[in-house]
Design an enzyme around this catalytic site. Sequence first.
Site, short mmCIF file in Angstrom:
data_model
loop_
_atom_site.label_atom_id
_atom_site.label_comp_id
_atom_site.label_asym_id
_atom_site.label_seq_id
_atom_site.Cartn_x
_atom_site.Cartn_y
_atom_site.Cartn_z
N LYS A 98 -15.20 56.43 -1.78
CA LYS A 98 -16.81 56.47 -0.39
C LYS A 98 -15.98 56.40 0.65
O LYS A 98 -15.06 55.73 1.12
CB LYS A 98 -16.88 54.95 -0.40
CG LYS A 98 -17.76 55.12 -2.05
CD LYS A 98 -17.80 53.73 -2.34
CE LYS A 98 -19.19 53.06 -3.29
NZ LYS A 98 -18.52 54.10 -4.58
N ASP A 135 -17.39 60.24 -3.76
CA ASP A 135 -18.38 59.50 -4.03
C ASP A 135 -19.66 59.40 -2.99
O ASP A 135 -19.18 60.17 -1.52
CB ASP A 135 -18.70 57.26 -4.14
CG ASP A 135 -18.18 57.82 -5.10
OD1 ASP A 135 -17.71 58.42 -6.52
OD2 ASP A 135 -17.77 56.46 -5.58
N MET A 136 -21.11 59.73 -3.42
CA MET A 136 -22.41 59.98 -2.53
C MET A 136 -23.42 58.93 -2.58
O MET A 136 -22.54 57.53 -3.69
CB MET A 136 -23.02 60.83 -2.97
CG MET A 136 -24.13 61.55 -1.91
SD MET A 136 -23.16 62.38 -0.58
CE MET A 136 -23.12 63.57 -0.83
N GLN A 164 -27.41 63.43 -5.79
CA GLN A 164 -27.33 62.60 -6.72
C GLN A 164 -29.08 62.72 -7.15
O GLN A 164 -29.52 63.46 -6.02
CB GLN A 164 -28.06 61.21 -6.14
CG GLN A 164 -26.35 60.35 -5.78
CD GLN A 164 -26.55 59.86 -4.38
OE1 GLN A 164 -27.02 60.26 -3.16
NE2 GLN A 164 -26.52 58.58 -3.54
N ARG A 185 -20.07 66.66 -9.12
CA ARG A 185 -20.32 65.72 -10.22
C ARG A 185 -22.32 65.25 -9.96
O ARG A 185 -22.27 65.05 -8.75
CB ARG A 185 -19.42 63.92 -9.71
CG ARG A 185 -20.51 62.75 -10.88
CD ARG A 185 -19.82 61.64 -10.33
NE ARG A 185 -18.45 61.79 -10.09
CZ ARG A 185 -18.15 60.74 -9.24
NH1 ARG A 185 -18.24 59.96 -8.11
NH2 ARG A 185 -16.46 60.89 -9.36
N GLY A 189 -28.11 58.84 -8.95
CA GLY A 189 -28.43 58.11 -8.22
C GLY A 189 -28.50 56.91 -7.90
O GLY A 189 -29.06 55.83 -8.55
N ALA A 190 -27.95 55.69 -7.03
CA ALA A 190 -28.10 54.12 -7.94
C ALA A 190 -28.00 53.16 -6.03
O ALA A 190 -27.98 52.10 -6.64
CB ALA A 190 -26.74 54.28 -8.25
N ARG A 289 -25.72 46.95 -8.31
CA ARG A 289 -26.05 48.26 -8.89
C ARG A 289 -25.96 48.15 -9.59
O ARG A 289 -26.88 48.60 -10.95
CB ARG A 289 -25.65 49.98 -7.63
CG ARG A 289 -25.29 49.63 -6.47
CD ARG A 289 -25.62 51.06 -5.36
NE ARG A 289 -23.71 50.85 -5.77
CZ ARG A 289 -23.14 50.93 -4.87
NH1 ARG A 289 -22.89 49.50 -4.01
NH2 ARG A 289 -21.66 50.82 -4.79
N ARG A 290 -24.87 47.60 -10.48
CA ARG A 290 -24.85 48.10 -12.59
C ARG A 290 -26.05 47.47 -12.88
O ARG A 290 -26.97 47.32 -14.06
CB ARG A 290 -23.69 47.37 -12.97
CG ARG A 290 -22.19 48.81 -12.15
CD ARG A 290 -22.47 49.93 -12.60
NE ARG A 290 -23.63 50.77 -12.17
CZ ARG A 290 -23.15 51.22 -10.94
NH1 ARG A 290 -22.16 51.07 -10.30
NH2 ARG A 290 -23.80 52.32 -9.95
#
Length: 309
Positions: A98, A135-136, A164, A185, A189-190, A289-290
Amino acid sequence: MLRQPLLLLSRSDKVKNLVTAMPVSSGIVHRYVPGESTDDAVEATRRLIDSGLHVTLDFLGEDTLDREQADATVAAYLDVLAALSEHGLARNAEVSVKLSAVGQALGEDGEKIALDNARTICHAARNAGTTVTLDMEDHTTTDSTLGILRELRKDFPETGAVLQAYLHRTEADCRDLAYEGSRVRLCKGAYNEPESVAFQERHEVDKSYVRCMKVLMAGQGYPMIASHDPRMVDIAGALATRNNRAQGSYEFQMLYGIRPDEQRRLAEAGEKVRVYVPYGQEWYGYLMRRLAERPSNLSFFVKSLVSKK
Ligand SMILES: Cc1cc2nc3c(=O)[nH]c(=O)nc-3n(C[C@H](O)[C@H](O)[C@H](O)COP(=O)(O)OP(=O)(O)OC[C@H]3O[C@@H](n4cnc5c(N)ncnc54)[C@H](O)[C@@H]3O)c2cc1C
């Protein structure tokens, strides 16, 4: 309905202090994060590789606020890359970074600091025989992250990008990035994004995901389909067939601890499957986030919090 409050809580210091008093070994944390140390990460990587999977390792940490913290993150990546190489795991394991963890938000010089730090990690990855994927993060960083990606790819064309599908702009970004050798990838989007930039309804995000997959699968690059959604996985397979893509000319990616049976099933069917493995002490934002994606896990989470095992 709970997604937004949970994503907001992920920014609350009070909740963070309460939750991070839980050891990483407690049920819900351990489901998503195998441990805090390089050794924990290497051990989890070895187990996954032994079962026919590939890995991308994420040293947890984001929104780095000072130079020392950014340097410590770089040092952690160099350490884990050296360990992967030493244990003969680098062929099947890469790292995800990140940019906010390596300095992107450090004021006016942030982008330059992040680029220099990312370059250092890319060098170490290449020496170890593996790659880096950027990562985005939230939409305020998209242009900056894609700009840094472009710079990095001048020296390290193997560097992976993340797009995303929930962002309105992403189908066009897929077109820009679907060139030969370009590893992309695609995820849904999270983050908690406003409707000015992102689709809000699930079915709109899914439709965008399919449009983006069509672009990437028809293009010359290397699509990395990051989703646990069975419909997206099926459509990816159909698009690969339609575009005469052999297995291995694209890959599936899933998160550590989510649908592990499906990860193995795909690998046994000959697909390349990479598991995203986060590790480190800064697991709070990642865990929230999960949970936001699967509020049904909340009761399990609250039980872990109360028993503090
Ligand atoms: C390898 C990888 C890398 C990623 N990198 C990024 C990134 O750089 N930036 C970013 O914004 N996002 C990233 N994400 C997260 C992604 O954007 C989504 O938030 C996440 O993958 C959930 O979306 P989904 O496609 O799995 O579909 P969903 O529609 O959310 O889920 C489909 C199904 O998957 C299962 N599932 C999904 N989430 C969970 C969960 N938390 N617990 C248990 N089961 C679950 C459920 O069965 C669910 O019905 C990444 C995801 C993956 C897999």
